[in-house]
Write an enzyme that holds these catalytic residues in place. Structure first.
Site, PDB file in Angstrom:
ATOM      1  N   ASP A 116       0.826  -1.196   0.000  1.00 13.96           N
ATOM      2  CA  ASP A 116       0.000   0.000   0.000  1.00 13.96           C
ATOM      3  C   ASP A 116       0.869   1.258   0.000  1.00 13.96           C
ATOM      4  O   ASP A 116       1.742   1.424   0.850  1.00 13.96           O
ATOM      5  CB  ASP A 116      -0.898  -0.020   1.236  1.00 13.96           C
ATOM      6  CG  ASP A 116      -1.992   1.023   1.187  1.00 13.96           C
ATOM      7  OD1 ASP A 116      -1.674   2.216   1.029  1.00 13.96           O
ATOM      8  OD2 ASP A 116      -3.171   0.637   1.311  1.00 13.96           O
ATOM      9  N   ASP A 139      -7.139   3.614 -10.328  1.00 11.83           N
ATOM     10  CA  ASP A 139      -8.481   3.066 -10.427  1.00 11.83           C
ATOM     11  C   ASP A 139      -9.500   4.202 -10.321  1.00 11.83           C
ATOM     12  O   ASP A 139      -9.504   4.945  -9.344  1.00 11.83           O
ATOM     13  CB  ASP A 139      -8.706   2.055  -9.295  1.00 11.83           C
ATOM     14  CG  ASP A 139      -9.942   1.191  -9.506  1.00 11.83           C
ATOM     15  OD1 ASP A 139     -10.966   1.721 -10.004  1.00 11.83           O
ATOM     16  OD2 ASP A 139      -9.889  -0.010  -9.183  1.00 11.83           O
TER      17      ASP A 139
END
Length: 233
Positions: A116, A139
């Protein structure tokens, strides 16, 4: 950035864990190259990464967030041998494919981080350590109820800015018009960043057109670029 904003960034993730095995070639690249090229966020020792030690040299550090399958990243790293190029990605297969592509191009200035980006930046990148940050086609989370999961949010941009040196650039790109508008609004509101253009930046010739960008073009979606510079507020 306050504690509450850090907590929010850690709980609202901008990606979905997808399945999928690596191909034989990707697995072989992983076994051969990962020990020297890669690390995972969870395995990093406490504190900031010593990038000069990891690369074996002092050089500007450029971070790309979300390298996907690596078709752009490998070529950009190859084109900028003077830069210590760091790519972070959550999908192992993508990192395996990136290593394959980079090896074919003879790249040796690339290091990879699996995990992450929020955790990487928060716990393992020193303030003002980065000469540049690239976030290409994150995204889009295009359904309105999912917009809160988009990566480019005020807290995340503030975190990025804190890790960028003065004069460093933040380069964003997306083919979703409403996300581009959100990016422009969020980055413009960040006092440590200044838009280098009057609105959108020209699409750079040096960024390869990926198959995903071509699909967007074929669907009638226009890509938009933004380039901001870190300034002293």
């Amino acid at each position: 950035m306050g504690t509450s904003e850090q907590a929010r960034l850690r709980t609202v993730v901008s990606y979905v864990k997808r399945g999928g095995r690596m191909t034989v070639g990707q697995q072989r690249a992983w076994e051969r190259l990962w020990p020297s090229w890669g690390t995972t966020v969870v395995e990093l020792p406490e504190g900031p990464i010593d990038f000069a030690d990891w690369f074996g040299r002092q050089a500007p550090v450029l971070l790309e967030i979300g390298s996907g399958m690596g078709e752009t990243t490998a070529r950009l790293a190859a084109a900028e041998p003077e830069v210590n190029y760091v790519a972070t990605e959550v999908y192992e297969a993508g990192l395996g494919q990136l290593m394959l592509r980079a090896e074919q191009l003879g790249v040796d200035n690339l290091r990879l981080v699996h995990g992450d980006a929020v955790d990487l930046l928060t716990g393992h990148v020193a303030e003002e350590a980065l000469s540049g940050v690239r976030v290409f086609y994150p995204d889009p989370w295009h359904k309105k109820r999912h917009h809160k999961r988009r990566l480019i949010q005020p807290g995340f941009v503030a975190l990025l800015a804190s890790r960028m040196a003065e004069g460093a650039t933040l380069h964003l790109a997306t083919d979703w018009a409403d996300y581009a508008e959100q990016m422009l609004e969020v980055c413009t509101a960040e006092p440590a960043l200044r838009n280098r253009h009057d609105g959108w930046a020209p699409r750079p010739d040096w960024r390869p057109v990926t198959k995903f960008e071509q699909r967007a073009r074929d669907s009638g979606r226009e890509s938009r670029d933004l380039v901001f510079t870190k300034v002293t507020p």
